[in-house]
Enzyme design. Structure first.
Site, PDB file in Angstrom:
ATOM      1  N   ASP A   1       0.869  -4.706   8.761  1.00 33.56           N
ATOM      2  CA  ASP A   1      -0.200  -3.618   8.506  1.00 33.56           C
ATOM      3  C   ASP A   1      -1.353  -4.604   8.351  1.00 33.56           C
ATOM      4  OD1 ASP A   1      -2.134  -1.901   7.698  1.00 33.56           O
ATOM      5  OD2 ASP A   1      -0.717  -0.552   6.037  1.00 33.56           O
TER       6      ASP A   1
ATOM      7  N   ARG B   1     -12.849  -3.884  -7.405  1.00 33.05           N
ATOM      8  CA  ARG B   1     -12.558  -4.239  -6.248  1.00 33.05           C
ATOM      9  C   ARG B   1     -13.908  -4.347  -5.376  1.00 33.05           C
ATOM     10  NH1 ARG B   1      -8.525  -1.786  -1.236  1.00 33.05           N
ATOM     11  NH2 ARG B   1     -10.405  -0.264  -1.821  1.00 33.05           N
TER      12      ARG B   1
ATOM     13  N   TYR C   1     -11.354   2.659  10.103  1.00 35.19           N
ATOM     14  CA  TYR C   1     -12.514   3.205   9.457  1.00 35.19           C
ATOM     15  C   TYR C   1     -13.017   1.950   8.299  1.00 35.19           C
ATOM     16  CZ  TYR C   1      -8.626   4.670   6.278  1.00 35.19           C
ATOM     17  OH  TYR C   1      -7.596   4.682   5.466  1.00 35.19           O
ATOM     18  N   LYS C   2     -12.241   0.834   7.969  1.00 31.18           N
ATOM     19  CA  LYS C   2     -12.756   0.153   7.078  1.00 31.18           C
ATOM     20  C   LYS C   2     -13.632  -0.988   7.836  1.00 31.18           C
ATOM     21  CE  LYS C   2      -8.362   0.418   4.599  1.00 31.18           C
ATOM     22  NZ  LYS C   2      -8.740   1.090   3.694  1.00 31.18           N
TER      23      LYS C   2
ATOM     24  N   PHE D   1       0.901  -1.013   0.014  1.00 26.11           N
ATOM     25  CA  PHE D   1      -0.058   0.058   0.062  1.00 26.11           C
ATOM     26  C   PHE D   1       0.828   1.216  -0.031  1.00 26.11           C
ATOM     27  CE2 PHE D   1      -2.830   3.328   1.603  1.00 26.11           C
ATOM     28  CZ  PHE D   1      -3.875   2.907   0.782  1.00 26.11           C
TER      29      PHE D   1
END
Length: 409
Positions: free
Chosen positions: A194, A368, A219-220, A124
């Site tokens: 991560d 995605r 927040y996911k 990422f």
């Protein structure tokens, strides 16, 4: 499988009642909880209470009276249950990027004779950017990348810390945490994971895998809201050894003694920096609470079932003639999202959104789809593939309006 078959699976789903905990708009199939989780129905009232009663009425007394000062540890302990860590090994603070910086700098300082931060190309972007910043700040340090399948052999006596994402943000590939962590330890390096695309979606066992360091966002899958505070994990055995480079007052052993000299707090509190964002933490706490009463084994099992159904339906309908699966087919090797390549993936994604199926696009060519077990059902998945089939069959994605790219994709 028919739509009725999918409804039968939903009726037998032990997590079926969880959807009522979320405020989801009618007519939307939300397949982007891996990027921004849906809002828990209890969040607005909890945030309003924090604003009106705790801040508005009780003012500064709320730091003690309503436990504001303990929020980073309290939320960290709740997240620890979801990642298989000890309660005193996780704390909520800052952003994922800031926490990465803290832990990478601390890890490099703890391995003074080693110069390398090792990662993989295509990790990422923020992870690689932060690692580059740490290396530029510390004389003689560098970032080196190796193909993820070659990571174990790439770890050498010069590696200070290995930094990898457990579930890849684009492909959804899940790495072998135990094996790679053991390889890092065998060569004297620290291991940093991560967990942003893992926490709240797949089973994790940080303690069992002897993980040194980890970060993750709120927040996911944790449903904490846009820009929610992140968390970091440090194994208990390293608490006395590592020191945060951001020595803010909340990380002091006695922050309200107001001394000039810095003395780090014991345990995870030393990785705090500034004043915690209480309004954001109130929202995150409601998001974490949506997991109360369920196990991550149940969540992970449903995730596998939802994705298996999606992939099978794509292939049964022949959509794999236009879409190429980028994610692992084996459920044990992926997280809770899958990606497909398409020659005009952005337009396909926009056409789906226009029809109420919200996924996202990742450059250059990936659509995605995220599968959040707490609020997504099998019938939702079946219907999403039906709409995808129509978008492809009719060529709806060729409409020029779907080629317009916004700032966020």
């Amino acid at each position: 499988m028919t739509l009725e078959d999918a409804r039968v699976l939903d009726a037998a789903d032990p997590l079926r009642d969880r959807r009522a905990l979320f405020a989801l708009p009618d007519g939307v199939i939300y397949l982007d909880g891996n990027s921004l989780g849906a809002m828990p129905a209890a969040t607005p009232a909890r945030v309003a209470e924090t604003v009106v009663a705790e801040w508005g009425r009780d003012l500064i007394t709320s730091w003690n009276a309503h436990g504001w000062i303990d929020a980073p540890r309290r939320l960290g302990a709740a997240i620890a249950r979801l990642v298989g860590a000890r309660e005193d090994e996780v704390i909520v603070a800052d952003s994922t990027s800031a926490n990465l910086f803290k832990l990478l700098a601390a890890a490099c300082a703890a391995r003074p004779g080693r110069t390398t931060i090792l990662s993989e190309p295509g990790n990422f972007p923020t992870d690689l950017y932060v690692a580059d910043g740490v290396a530029r700040m510390l004389p003689g340090r560098r970032v080196r990348t190796a193909a993820v399948d070659d990571i174990a052999s790439a770890i050498d006596a010069d590696t200070a810390v290995v930094m990898l994402t457990h579930v890849h943000y684009k492909t959804g590939r899940r790495l072998d945490m135990a094996a790679i962590t053991a390889a890092a330890h065998a060569r004297g390096a620290l291991m940093l994971w991560d967990l942003s695309h893992s926490v709240g979606a797949v089973e994790l066992d940080l303690a069992g895998c002897d993980v040194d360091l980890a970060v993750g966002c709120g927040y996911k899958y944790l449903n904490g809201g846009p820009g929610a505070p992140a968390f970091l994990h440090v194994a208990r055995r390293l608490h006395g050894e590592l020191r945060s480079p951001l020595s803010g007052w909340m990380g002091h052993g006695e922050p309200f003694a107001f001394r000039d000299d810095y003395a780090p707090a014991e345990g995870m509190a030393r990785f705090l920096c500034g004043t915690p964002p209480i309004l954001a933490m109130a929202a995150l706490e409601r998001g974490i609470a949506t997991f109360d009463g369920v196990t991550m084994r149940q969540v992970a099992a449903k995730s596998r079932g939802l994705i298996d159904l999606f992939v099978a339906e794509v292939e049964r309908r022949g959509l794999d003639t236009e879409l190429t699966l980028l994610s692992p087919r084996d459920a044990g090797s992926r997280g809770s999202h899958v990606s497909y390549a398409h020659r005009d993936a952005h337009a396909v994604c926009q056409a789906l959104i226009a029809r109420g199926v919200i996924g996202d696009f990742r450059a250059p060519d990936a659509v995605r789809f995220g599968f959040t077990p707490l609020y997504l059902g099998y019938a939702n998945v079946w219907r999403a593939v039906e709409i995808l089939a129509d978008v492809l069959a009719t060529g709806a994605w060729r409409d020029e309006r779907y080629r317009v790219r916004s700032a966020v994709t």
